[in-house]
Design a protein around this motif. Structure first.
Motif, mmCIF file in Angstrom:
data_model
loop_
_atom_site.group_PDB
_atom_site.id
_atom_site.type_symbol
_atom_site.label_atom_id
_atom_site.label_comp_id
_atom_site.label_asym_id
_atom_site.label_seq_id
_atom_site.Cartn_x
_atom_site.Cartn_y
_atom_site.Cartn_z
ATOM 1 N N UNK A 68 14.190 67.683 27.116
ATOM 2 C CA UNK A 68 13.736 68.598 28.162
ATOM 3 C C UNK A 68 13.807 67.940 29.535
ATOM 4 N N UNK A 69 13.814 68.780 30.556
ATOM 5 C CA UNK A 69 13.843 68.264 31.922
ATOM 6 C C UNK A 69 12.551 67.528 32.258
ATOM 7 N N UNK A 70 11.441 67.960 31.643
ATOM 8 C CA UNK A 70 10.139 67.370 31.936
ATOM 9 C C UNK A 70 9.980 65.987 31.315
ATOM 10 N N UNK A 71 10.541 65.788 30.124
ATOM 11 C CA UNK A 71 10.334 64.519 29.425
ATOM 12 C C UNK A 71 11.545 64.156 28.569
ATOM 13 N N UNK A 72 12.679 63.874 29.206
ATOM 14 C CA UNK A 72 13.887 63.554 28.435
ATOM 15 C C UNK A 72 13.817 62.150 27.857
ATOM 16 N N UNK A 73 14.588 61.916 26.809
ATOM 17 C CA UNK A 73 14.737 60.578 26.250
ATOM 18 C C UNK A 73 16.079 60.019 26.696
ATOM 19 N N UNK A 74 16.153 58.696 26.771
ATOM 20 C CA UNK A 74 17.409 58.028 27.129
ATOM 21 C C UNK A 74 17.944 57.369 25.870
ATOM 22 N N UNK A 118 19.675 65.944 39.701
ATOM 23 C CA UNK A 118 20.916 66.556 39.201
ATOM 24 C C UNK A 118 21.622 65.704 38.135
ATOM 25 N N UNK A 119 20.853 64.942 37.363
ATOM 26 C CA UNK A 119 21.425 64.161 36.267
ATOM 27 C C UNK A 119 21.506 65.073 35.032
ATOM 28 N N UNK A 120 22.641 65.071 34.366
ATOM 29 C CA UNK A 120 22.826 65.943 33.206
ATOM 30 C C UNK A 120 21.881 65.561 32.068
ATOM 31 N N UNK A 121 21.254 66.574 31.497
ATOM 32 C CA UNK A 121 20.415 66.402 30.315
ATOM 33 C C UNK A 121 21.029 67.245 29.196
ATOM 34 N N UNK A 122 21.111 66.672 28.002
ATOM 35 C CA UNK A 122 21.805 67.323 26.893
ATOM 36 C C UNK A 122 20.826 67.744 25.790
ATOM 37 N N UNK A 123 21.268 68.740 25.013
ATOM 38 C CA UNK A 123 20.583 69.058 23.764
ATOM 39 C C UNK A 123 20.934 67.969 22.751
ATOM 40 N N UNK A 124 20.167 67.885 21.687
ATOM 41 C CA UNK A 124 20.435 66.888 20.661
ATOM 42 C C UNK A 124 21.799 67.070 20.007
ATOM 43 N N UNK A 125 22.313 68.312 20.040
ATOM 44 C CA UNK A 125 23.628 68.575 19.449
ATOM 45 C C UNK A 125 24.778 68.207 20.385
ATOM 46 N N UNK A 135 15.366 58.460 34.071
ATOM 47 C CA UNK A 135 14.013 58.115 33.620
ATOM 48 C C UNK A 135 13.397 56.996 34.466
ATOM 49 N N UNK A 136 14.157 55.961 34.747
ATOM 50 C CA UNK A 136 13.648 54.872 35.583
ATOM 51 C C UNK A 136 13.325 55.385 36.988
ATOM 52 N N UNK A 137 14.245 56.151 37.575
ATOM 53 C CA UNK A 137 14.050 56.654 38.932
ATOM 54 C C UNK A 137 12.828 57.555 39.010
#
Length: 321
Positions: A68-74, A118-125, A135-137
């Motif tokens: 999710x945009x709120x809490x993505x994993x890297x 504006x960093x791309x976030x992906x679904x698990x698929x 995440x760091x920023x």
């Protein structure tokens, strides 16, 4: 007196790859000619690479944001069991604790660790989802809400470039003039010198902070005043100044000369400001003329305004806005 470039003195964090360090996932770099050849004249850069600092190798498997945009994993692109999310957040906390001298930070665009927005976030698929911050920023900016932060690619925009550099110098001035031995009087003096700079970015902010310092601030603990003032000031300064807002400031400043200049000089100034407002010339043109007469006729108060010389003139930023 105009600022002059002497030696690098303002500490600014920067993504290490932008200084030409070969720390990217592919073993390459993203050397920024502007940062190295221009900004290095007045900024003392501290290169930081969170991905290498949390133990990732050079070269390395690329990583990306997932969730999710709120809490993505890297996580790793090829191996999603590689998850450096928590390590990157911990490193952001560490940098916040150990680099308290920083007066700005320039980040690498699009990075899952360092990207500001504006960093791309992906679904698990693997399908694209939404966009967000690295995440760091995100963690570093949350820890340092008043600190000027910008992406290197956005410095190609003349207005955004000038906006960021003004914020860095303003934050540096605050650190130098107020924070070594803070008092409410010093805050008020600082605000007085930065009033027209603030007005150029936010007239509402100009009114709000002036009202706050004239009233409520005297009833609050100094520590609370310092925290509120600098956060509010830096937040208002992130708003882009426009030709309309600059014109308003130029006319206000010209008002200090009305009793001391003849009708023809006044007309010349009005025409120069109008040429700027209507996009015929850039800001440096009316400002240079105005500063000429202020040196001869301006009061100590108006000559002390940071707006007239907010950064070293050699940077030439107002030649392009």
């Amino acid at each position: 007196m105009e600022n002059t470039v002497t030696k690098p003195s303002i500490p600014v964090g920067i993504s290490a790859c932008l200084l030409g360090e070969k720390v990217r996932y592919d073993g390459g770099h993203k050397r920024s000619k502007y940062c190295l050849d221009v900004l290095s004249e007045c900024f003392q850069f501290t290169p930081l690479c969170p991905e290498v600092s949390v133990g990732l190798s050079i070269p390395r498997e690329p990583i990306r944001l997932v969730g999710s945009a709120e809490d993505p994993r890297v996580v790793g692109v090829k191996d999603p069991t590689l998850d450096v999310t928590d390590k990157l957040k911990e490193y952001a906390d560490e940098v916040s604790r150990t680099h308290t001298d920083l007066c700005g930070y320039i980040l690498m665009k699009g990075s899952p660790s360092c990207g500001m927005e504006r960093v791309k976030i992906y679904h698990k698929n693997g399908m694209p989802n939404v966009a967000g911050s690295g995440v760091y920023a995100a963690r570093f900016m949350k820890n340092n809400p008043a600190l000027p932060v910008e992406e290197e690619a956005r410095l190609n925009d003349a207005v955004l470039r000038e906006n960021f550099i003004i914020r860095v110098f303003t934050y540096y001035n605050w650190r130098q003039e107020v924070m070594p031995a803070p008092t409410l009087h010093k805050v008020i003096q600082f605000h007085s010198r930065h009033k027209y700079q603030l007005m150029a970015h936010s007239y509402e902010g100009y009114k709000q902070l002036g009202k706050y310092l004239a009233g409520e601030a005297s009833k609050q603990p100094l520590e609370d005043v310092l925290e509120k003032y600098i956060l509010d000031l830096m937040t208002h300064l992130t708003k882009r100044a426009t030709r309309k807002s600059h014109t308003n400031v130029l006319m206000h400043i010209m008002g200090y000369l009305k009793q001391d200049i003849d009708a023809q000089t006044k007309q010349d100034l009005v025409e120069a400001i109008e040429d700027y407002r209507t996009d015929k010339v850039n800001l440096v043109t009316p400002l240079t003329l105005l500063k000429h007469y202020l040196k001869r006729h301006g009061s100590e108060y108006i000559q002390s305004q940071v707006y007239l010389d907010p950064y070293p003139h050699q940077l030439g930023l107002r030649n392009y806005i």
